[in-house]
Structures are given as C-alpha cells and as structure tokens.
Design a protein around this motif. Structure first.
Motif, PDB file in Angstrom:
ATOM      1  N   ILE A 132       0.869  -1.174   0.000  1.00 27.99           N
ATOM      2  CA  ILE A 132       0.000   0.000   0.000  1.00 27.99           C
ATOM      3  C   ILE A 132       0.911   1.231   0.000  1.00 27.99           C
ATOM      4  CG2 ILE A 132      -1.804   1.264   1.226  1.00 27.99           C
ATOM      5  CD1 ILE A 132      -2.527  -1.451   2.557  1.00 27.99           C
ATOM      6  N   PRO A 133       1.143   1.835  -1.167  1.00 25.96           N
ATOM      7  CA  PRO A 133       2.009   3.008  -1.222  1.00 25.96           C
ATOM      8  C   PRO A 133       1.275   4.259  -0.731  1.00 25.96           C
ATOM      9  CG  PRO A 133       1.299   2.410  -3.429  1.00 25.96           C
ATOM     10  CD  PRO A 133       0.727   1.388  -2.492  1.00 25.96           C
ATOM     11  N   LEU A 134       1.884   4.963   0.197  1.00 27.76           N
ATOM     12  CA  LEU A 134       1.320   6.225   0.676  1.00 27.76           C
ATOM     13  C   LEU A 134       1.703   7.340  -0.290  1.00 27.76           C
ATOM     14  CD1 LEU A 134       2.171   5.949   4.483  1.00 27.76           C
ATOM     15  CD2 LEU A 134      -0.044   5.552   3.383  1.00 27.76           C
ATOM     16  N   ALA A 135       0.841   8.311  -0.431  1.00 30.25           N
ATOM     17  CA  ALA A 135       1.099   9.446  -1.323  1.00 30.25           C
ATOM     18  C   ALA A 135       2.232  10.311  -0.770  1.00 30.25           C
ATOM     19  CB  ALA A 135      -0.165  10.285  -1.476  1.00 30.25           C
ATOM     20  N   LEU A 136       2.933  10.978  -1.658  1.00 29.30           N
ATOM     21  CA  LEU A 136       3.990  11.897  -1.223  1.00 29.30           C
ATOM     22  C   LEU A 136       3.419  13.053  -0.403  1.00 29.30           C
ATOM     23  CD1 LEU A 136       6.170  12.004  -4.449  1.00 29.30           C
ATOM     24  CD2 LEU A 136       6.737  10.896  -2.282  1.00 29.30           C
ATOM     25  N   ASN A 137       2.158  13.405  -0.672  1.00 33.09           N
ATOM     26  CA  ASN A 137       1.511  14.494   0.063  1.00 33.09           C
ATOM     27  C   ASN A 137       0.479  13.954   1.059  1.00 33.09           C
ATOM     28  OD1 ASN A 137      -0.381  13.632  -1.789  1.00 33.09           O
ATOM     29  ND2 ASN A 137      -1.066  15.686  -2.354  1.00 33.09           N
ATOM     30  N   GLN A 138       0.720  12.724   1.552  1.00 30.29           N
ATOM     31  CA  GLN A 138      -0.205  12.097   2.509  1.00 30.29           C
ATOM     32  C   GLN A 138      -0.363  12.992   3.739  1.00 30.29           C
ATOM     33  OE1 GLN A 138      -1.383   8.820   1.726  1.00 30.29           O
ATOM     34  NE2 GLN A 138      -2.896   9.270   3.285  1.00 30.29           N
ATOM     35  N   ILE A 139      -1.592  13.227   4.147  1.00 29.52           N
ATOM     36  CA  ILE A 139      -1.856  14.052   5.325  1.00 29.52           C
ATOM     37  C   ILE A 139      -1.316  13.341   6.555  1.00 29.52           C
ATOM     38  CG2 ILE A 139      -3.682  15.015   6.783  1.00 29.52           C
ATOM     39  CD1 ILE A 139      -5.370  15.276   4.205  1.00 29.52           C
ATOM     40  N   LYS A 140      -0.586  14.061   7.372  1.00 27.17           N
ATOM     41  CA  LYS A 140      -0.006  13.474   8.578  1.00 27.17           C
ATOM     42  C   LYS A 140      -1.080  13.282   9.635  1.00 27.17           C
ATOM     43  CE  LYS A 140       4.488  15.301   7.539  1.00 27.17           C
ATOM     44  NZ  LYS A 140       5.613  16.129   7.919  1.00 27.17           N
ATOM     45  N   GLY A 141      -0.886  12.261  10.476  1.00 27.27           N
ATOM     46  CA  GLY A 141      -1.831  12.002  11.553  1.00 27.27           C
ATOM     47  C   GLY A 141      -2.047  10.511  11.760  1.00 27.27           C
ATOM     48  N   ALA A 142      -3.097  10.192  12.519  1.00 27.95           N
ATOM     49  CA  ALA A 142      -3.431   8.814  12.869  1.00 27.95           C
ATOM     50  C   ALA A 142      -4.351   8.202  11.814  1.00 27.95           C
ATOM     51  CB  ALA A 142      -4.096   8.772  14.235  1.00 27.95           C
ATOM     52  N   TYR A 143      -4.114   6.940  11.500  1.00 31.71           N
ATOM     53  CA  TYR A 143      -4.907   6.190  10.534  1.00 31.71           C
ATOM     54  C   TYR A 143      -5.233   4.819  11.112  1.00 31.71           C
ATOM     55  CZ  TYR A 143      -3.566   9.512   6.863  1.00 31.71           C
ATOM     56  OH  TYR A 143      -3.392  10.633   6.115  1.00 31.71           O
ATOM     57  N   ILE A 144      -6.229   4.181  10.529  1.00 32.78           N
ATOM     58  CA  ILE A 144      -6.543   2.786  10.841  1.00 32.78           C
ATOM     59  C   ILE A 144      -6.555   2.014   9.536  1.00 32.78           C
ATOM     60  CG2 ILE A 144      -8.307   1.166  11.681  1.00 32.78           C
ATOM     61  CD1 ILE A 144      -9.155   3.332  13.666  1.00 32.78           C
ATOM     62  N   LEU A 145      -5.832   0.909   9.500  1.00 28.00           N
ATOM     63  CA  LEU A 145      -5.850   0.006   8.361  1.00 28.00           C
ATOM     64  C   LEU A 145      -6.780  -1.137   8.748  1.00 28.00           C
ATOM     65  CD1 LEU A 145      -4.721  -0.745   5.591  1.00 28.00           C
ATOM     66  CD2 LEU A 145      -2.888  -1.946   6.771  1.00 28.00           C
ATOM     67  N   ARG A 146      -7.857  -1.311   7.993  1.00 27.17           N
ATOM     68  CA  ARG A 146      -8.877  -2.314   8.315  1.00 27.17           C
ATOM     69  C   ARG A 146      -8.921  -3.362   7.219  1.00 27.17           C
ATOM     70  NH1 ARG A 146     -14.553   0.164   8.736  1.00 27.17           N
ATOM     71  NH2 ARG A 146     -13.830   0.793  10.785  1.00 27.17           N
ATOM     72  N   VAL A 147      -8.900  -4.631   7.642  1.00 34.98           N
ATOM     73  CA  VAL A 147      -9.044  -5.756   6.720  1.00 34.98           C
ATOM     74  C   VAL A 147     -10.299  -6.512   7.132  1.00 34.98           C
ATOM     75  CG1 VAL A 147      -8.000  -7.861   5.809  1.00 34.98           C
ATOM     76  CG2 VAL A 147      -6.543  -5.918   6.424  1.00 34.98           C
ATOM     77  N   THR A 148     -11.240  -6.668   6.203  1.00 35.76           N
ATOM     78  CA  THR A 148     -12.509  -7.336   6.492  1.00 35.76           C
ATOM     79  C   THR A 148     -12.702  -8.513   5.548  1.00 35.76           C
ATOM     80  OG1 THR A 148     -13.477  -5.188   7.094  1.00 35.76           O
ATOM     81  CG2 THR A 148     -15.018  -7.008   6.707  1.00 35.76           C
ATOM     82  N   GLU A 149     -12.981  -9.696   6.116  1.00 37.96           N
ATOM     83  CA  GLU A 149     -13.350 -10.848   5.299  1.00 37.96           C
ATOM     84  C   GLU A 149     -14.802 -10.612   4.912  1.00 37.96           C
ATOM     85  OE1 GLU A 149     -14.624 -14.189   3.565  1.00 37.96           O
ATOM     86  OE2 GLU A 149     -15.446 -13.852   5.550  1.00 37.96           O
ATOM     87  N   ILE A 150     -15.073 -10.500   3.627  1.00 41.78           N
ATOM     88  CA  ILE A 150     -16.350  -9.986   3.141  1.00 41.78           C
ATOM     89  C   ILE A 150     -17.547 -10.865   3.515  1.00 41.78           C
ATOM     90  CG2 ILE A 150     -17.655  -9.390   1.049  1.00 41.78           C
ATOM     91  CD1 ILE A 150     -14.957  -8.388  -0.117  1.00 41.78           C
ATOM     92  N   ILE A 151     -17.438 -12.168   3.394  1.00 47.49           N
ATOM     93  CA  ILE A 151     -18.596 -13.029   3.638  1.00 47.49           C
ATOM     94  C   ILE A 151     -18.972 -13.078   5.116  1.00 47.49           C
ATOM     95  CG2 ILE A 151     -19.462 -15.405   3.509  1.00 47.49           C
ATOM     96  CD1 ILE A 151     -17.862 -15.629   0.871  1.00 47.49           C
ATOM     97  N   SER A 152     -17.990 -13.282   5.990  1.00 47.21           N
ATOM     98  CA  SER A 152     -18.284 -13.419   7.423  1.00 47.21           C
ATOM     99  C   SER A 152     -18.372 -12.084   8.146  1.00 47.21           C
ATOM    100  CB  SER A 152     -17.216 -14.273   8.100  1.00 47.21           C
ATOM    101  OG  SER A 152     -15.980 -13.563   8.150  1.00 47.21           O
ATOM    102  N   GLY A 153     -17.736 -11.059   7.585  1.00 42.78           N
ATOM    103  CA  GLY A 153     -17.688  -9.765   8.258  1.00 42.78           C
ATOM    104  C   GLY A 153     -16.590  -9.669   9.311  1.00 42.78           C
ATOM    105  N   GLN A 154     -15.827 -10.753   9.504  1.00 51.21           N
ATOM    106  CA  GLN A 154     -14.711 -10.719  10.466  1.00 51.21           C
ATOM    107  C   GLN A 154     -13.722  -9.645  10.033  1.00 51.21           C
ATOM    108  OE1 GLN A 154     -14.052 -12.404  13.226  1.00 51.21           O
ATOM    109  NE2 GLN A 154     -15.573 -14.024  13.205  1.00 51.21           N
ATOM    110  N   ARG A 155     -13.231  -8.876  11.011  1.00 53.21           N
ATOM    111  CA  ARG A 155     -12.288  -7.813  10.646  1.00 53.21           C
ATOM    112  C   ARG A 155     -11.179  -7.679  11.670  1.00 53.21           C
ATOM    113  NH1 ARG A 155     -15.422  -2.118  11.515  1.00 53.21           N
ATOM    114  NH2 ARG A 155     -17.084  -3.186  10.441  1.00 53.21           N
ATOM    115  N   GLN A 156     -10.087  -7.127  11.190  1.00 52.94           N
ATOM    116  CA  GLN A 156      -8.969  -6.767  12.047  1.00 52.94           C
ATOM    117  C   GLN A 156      -8.557  -5.357  11.682  1.00 52.94           C
ATOM    118  OE1 GLN A 156      -5.935  -9.962  11.781  1.00 52.94           O
ATOM    119  NE2 GLN A 156      -6.250 -10.002  13.982  1.00 52.94           N
TER     120      GLN A 156
END
Length: 86
Positions: free
Chosen positions: A55-79
């Motif tokens: 996942i390449p971040l943009a050169l002008n990516q806004i600084k701050g806190a982010y959350i990276l979310r991965v969701t298994e689509i059928i079950s809805g399980q996420r991390q």
C-alpha cells in the motif's frame, strides 16, 4: 507503527485457522482517517492461505493517525491496525 509520506506499507495477510489455508477468501482493505475510508486506498482481494499486499502512501499524505482495516467480506470478520504518518 509510524510511516512517512511516500513510504510503502506492506500488509501481510494470513488466514486463520490453518484449516482454511486452502480456501480462497475475499477481503476488503481500507485505510481510514478520522473514521472515514479513503476511497483511493480501498481495495478488494482474493486471498488463499497467505498474501502480501503493498500500500504506497502518497507523497503528500496528510499526517496524523490512521486505521488500516481488513474485512473478510462473507463473514464480516475484521482486524484493524493503528498507524501514524509523520
């Protein structure tokens, strides 16, 4: 973890339990800022066992806190993983 604008995040995905390693799962990857998904970073992938995804971040990516979310689509399980851009 902390990243800088322009850096590449490497997401390692592994299906659990090992009994599912031969099953192909559909997952959605989202990068959220202030609780809102950033469309440019929203993707769907098919994962069988394990996968690595860049996942390449943009050169002008806004600084701050982010959350990276991965969701298994059928079950809805996420991390979620918290990260920062400084």
């Amino acid at each position: 973890k902390t990243y800088r604008p322009g850096e590449v995040l490497t997401l390692e995905i592994k299906t659990m339990p090992d009994a599912l390693k031969e099953v192909t799962l559909a997952v959605r990857i989202e990068l959220l800022k202030d609780g809102k998904a950033i469309e440019a970073y929203t993707e769907k992938l098919a994962v069988k066992g394990a996968a690595s995804h860049a996942i390449p971040l943009a050169l002008n990516q806004i600084k701050g806190a982010y959350i990276l979310r991965v969701t298994e689509i059928i079950s809805g399980q996420r991390q979620e993983i918290e990260l920062a851009v400084r």
